[in-house]
Design a protein around this motif. Structure first.
Motif, PDB file in Angstrom:
ATOM      1  N   SER A   1      36.898 -15.946  12.390  1.00 28.70           N
ATOM      2  CA  SER A   1      37.418 -14.920  13.299  1.00 28.70           C
ATOM      3  C   SER A   1      36.368 -13.853  13.561  1.00 28.70           C
TER       4      SER A   1
ATOM      5  N   PHE B   1      40.408 -18.236   9.329  1.00 26.86           N
ATOM      6  CA  PHE B   1      40.233 -16.823   9.001  1.00 26.86           C
ATOM      7  C   PHE B   1      38.757 -16.454   8.963  1.00 26.86           C
TER       8      PHE B   1
ATOM      9  N   LEU C   1      46.316 -16.293   9.571  1.00 26.14           N
ATOM     10  CA  LEU C   1      46.926 -16.579   8.275  1.00 26.14           C
ATOM     11  C   LEU C   1      48.447 -16.684   8.352  1.00 26.14           C
TER      12      LEU C   1
ATOM     13  N   HIS D   1      48.396 -14.938   3.719  1.00 30.75           N
ATOM     14  CA  HIS D   1      48.457 -13.609   4.323  1.00 30.75           C
ATOM     15  C   HIS D   1      48.689 -12.550   3.247  1.00 30.75           C
TER      16      HIS D   1
ATOM     17  N   GLY E   1      41.559 -12.377  12.106  1.00 34.07           N
ATOM     18  CA  GLY E   1      41.648 -13.308  10.984  1.00 34.07           C
ATOM     19  C   GLY E   1      43.022 -13.277  10.331  1.00 34.07           C
TER      20      GLY E   1
END
Length: 231
Positions: A64, A61, A74, A82, A70
């Motif tokens: 990214s 993440f 997740l 997330h 990103g």
């Protein structure tokens, strides 16, 4: 993998056919406990495996190029990482747009921390759901089997007393069959205890990674940069 011993199968068959309704009820209860144990083990092992994969995406993440990219790292929307990132973004945006509400008395840092903590608590509850079943079965199954043994011995002795034959060959068979209940109780309890400890350790590692991600996410939302790692 070896097949079940014919002697053991015969003992279990005799235990079922010669036992009364109490003995059969205890056997069925132990069978239900065993099915519940292995069902929980399979489901929670799958959940833990998915959580570990999602934890690996949490590091990606931060590498990214954009926030949407990103978020894709997740995992799905049911990923705890997330959900944590989504909750953090929503908390940050909500605090800026609704500063005149009651939560406006809190700083952005405190408000985001509280929202992230709520998300982590929910993820922890989901990860640990079902473990209480394993703990309960692991602690009670030996006693259920012991109760079946005691009742089986009592039932066998009453049968021997009624027949009037107390020779060793008449006593050893029924008593040995009753002792099988204790072995069955242990056979149900041991996998439950081992799985409970293993899943608990795995969940703790995932929660530790989730806590670290929440710390970095909080710093990013407040300062616009991730906390630099040491070492």
């Amino acid at each position: 993998m070896t097949s079940p011993s014919p002697v053991a199968a015969m003992d279990l068959s005799l235990l079922w056919t010669q036992g009364d309704w109490v003995t059969r009820s205890v056997a069925l209860l132990l069978l239900a406990m065993s099915i519940a144990t292995w069902s929980v083990i399979a489901l929670k092992s799958w959940d833990l495996w998915r959580a570990r994969r999602q934890a690996a995406g949490a590091e990606q993440f931060w590498h990214s190029a954009s926030l949407p990219e990103g978020m894709r790292h997740l995992g799905a929307s049911d990923s705890p990482f997330h959900q944590l990132a989504t909750q953090g973004q929503e908390a940050h945006a909500h605090h800026r747009q609704n500063a005149n509400e009651l939560h406006g008395s809190l700083s952005a840092s405190d408000w985001i921390s509280m929202c992230l903590r709520n998300s982590m608590d929910g993820s922890q509850a989901r990860l640990q759901s079902g473990l209480s079943i394993l703990a309960s079965i692991g602690s009670t199954a030996p006693f259920v089997g012991l109760f079946g043994t005691v009742w089986g011995i009592y039932h066998a002795l009453m049968g021997i007393s009624a027949s009037g034959a107390a020779t060793i060959d008449k006593v050893a068979g029924p008593i040995g069959e009753a002792l099988i209940m204790t072995a069955l109780g242990l056979a149900v309890a041991i996998p439950a205890v081992l799985a409970y400890n293993a899943l608990l350790r795995g969940n703790r590692r995932v929660l530790l990674q989730l806590q670290r991600f929440a710390h970095d996410l909080h710093a990013y939302l407040i300062t616009g940069a991730r906390v630099a790692s040491k070492g």
